[in-house]
Motif scaffolding. Sequence first.
Motif, PDB file in Angstrom:
ATOM      1  N   GLY A 160     -10.196   7.987  17.267  1.00  0.00           N
ATOM      2  CA  GLY A 160     -10.005   9.409  17.512  1.00  0.00           C
ATOM      3  C   GLY A 160      -9.843  10.193  16.221  1.00  0.00           C
ATOM      4  N   MET A 161      -9.144   9.602  15.273  1.00  0.00           N
ATOM      5  CA  MET A 161      -8.961  10.271  13.986  1.00  0.00           C
ATOM      6  C   MET A 161     -10.267  10.333  13.206  1.00  0.00           C
ATOM      7  N   ALA A 162     -11.026   9.273  13.274  1.00  0.00           N
ATOM      8  CA  ALA A 162     -12.320   9.254  12.573  1.00  0.00           C
ATOM      9  C   ALA A 162     -13.275  10.302  13.165  1.00  0.00           C
ATOM     10  N   PHE A 163     -13.276  10.433  14.482  1.00  0.00           N
ATOM     11  CA  PHE A 163     -14.179  11.399  15.134  1.00  0.00           C
ATOM     12  C   PHE A 163     -13.943  12.816  14.618  1.00  0.00           C
ATOM     13  N   CYS A 164     -12.662  13.111  14.347  1.00  0.00           N
ATOM     14  CA  CYS A 164     -12.298  14.462  13.908  1.00  0.00           C
ATOM     15  C   CYS A 164     -12.979  14.885  12.624  1.00  0.00           C
ATOM     16  N   VAL A 165     -13.331  13.935  11.780  1.00  0.00           N
ATOM     17  CA  VAL A 165     -13.959  14.300  10.516  1.00  0.00           C
ATOM     18  C   VAL A 165     -15.488  14.154  10.548  1.00  0.00           C
ATOM     19  N   LEU A 166     -16.043  13.981  11.724  1.00  0.00           N
ATOM     20  CA  LEU A 166     -17.512  13.941  11.816  1.00  0.00           C
ATOM     21  C   LEU A 166     -18.094  15.282  11.361  1.00  0.00           C
ATOM     22  N   PRO A 167     -19.209  15.235  10.661  1.00  0.00           N
ATOM     23  CA  PRO A 167     -19.830  16.497  10.250  1.00  0.00           C
ATOM     24  C   PRO A 167     -20.342  17.272  11.466  1.00  0.00           C
ATOM     25  N   GLY A 168     -20.571  18.558  11.273  1.00  0.00           N
ATOM     26  CA  GLY A 168     -21.072  19.389  12.366  1.00  0.00           C
ATOM     27  C   GLY A 168     -22.486  19.006  12.763  1.00  0.00           C
ATOM     28  N   ARG A 169     -22.944  19.575  13.846  1.00  0.00           N
ATOM     29  CA  ARG A 169     -24.252  19.221  14.403  1.00  0.00           C
ATOM     30  C   ARG A 169     -25.409  19.385  13.397  1.00  0.00           C
ATOM     31  N   PRO A 170     -25.464  20.494  12.637  1.00  0.00           N
ATOM     32  CA  PRO A 170     -26.577  20.638  11.687  1.00  0.00           C
ATOM     33  C   PRO A 170     -26.603  19.533  10.621  1.00  0.00           C
ATOM     34  N   ALA A 171     -25.437  19.237  10.045  1.00  0.00           N
ATOM     35  CA  ALA A 171     -25.367  18.183   9.030  1.00  0.00           C
ATOM     36  C   ALA A 171     -25.700  16.830   9.640  1.00  0.00           C
ATOM     37  N   PHE A 172     -25.265  16.665  10.855  1.00  0.00           N
ATOM     38  CA  PHE A 172     -25.519  15.426  11.587  1.00  0.00           C
ATOM     39  C   PHE A 172     -27.024  15.210  11.763  1.00  0.00           C
TER      40      PHE A 172
END
Length: 215
Positions: A160-172
């Motif tokens: 859950g903590m790792a998910f929080c730092v996922l880049p936004g959709r465009p960067a993804f």
Amino acid sequence: SVTAEEQKFCLKEVLDTFKLCLTENKEVYLEHYVAGWRGLVKFLNSLGSIFGFISKDAVNKIQILVTYLNGENGSQYVTVQSMVKYELDNELVDITRRGSHPESGCRTLLRLHRALRWLELFLERLRTSSEDSKTSVMCAEAYNESLAKHHPWVIRKAAGMAFCVLPGRPAFFEVMNVSPPEQVVPMLGEAIPLISEVYQVTEGLYAQHNLLDLP
Ligand code: 1PX
């Protein structure tokens, strides 16, 4: 450099690998299955070291399977079907609790198999999402519907903590390395049914042999 090129994720490549996974009579080639995972791990690694604990576990499991594949009984590991038959026939699987075969191919692949369901759910959300959708939310929802039920509290918390730092959709989408970027959504539309079919075939096989809860 060549190494940088090898490390770079490319969605098309992963898609092609999953295309190769199924044989004519719907068996799953282990070689291509693990190659697909290798590609996905590349993606995870390019998101940063905070995902290291996840990719480390995936790499470890990939490695276990590759070792069987390249080992003296490698011919028994050509497909997931032949692996299951071989390991069950030779009592190489701990069925109810961990014992003398804590790293059987069957239990190891089951972990990746469950993660493949997460991937399918996540990619489907990504495909149908709008410009301003949050990858972290899509990822958490997909996780809660799949892998989370198999993970203890501490892993769920860390994930859950790792998910929080996922880049936004465009960067993804950029990391997916698809050009032109408008191709991402159609390419996902092509990839998801392939991944889904590999998942369904494996799920059916494991269900048939009562292997879905291997410790
Ligand atoms: C185009 C987009 C592609 C995205 C690719 C992302 C690839 C993700 C790869 C995830 C592989 C996870 C394998 C997990 C296997 C597992 O469940 N292992 C646990 C149980 O193993 P054990 O041997 O103890 O029975 C193990 O405890 C796991 C520990 C690591 C934490 C796993 C968290 C999984 C979260 C999955 C979501 C990944 C988020 C990626 C964001 C894009």
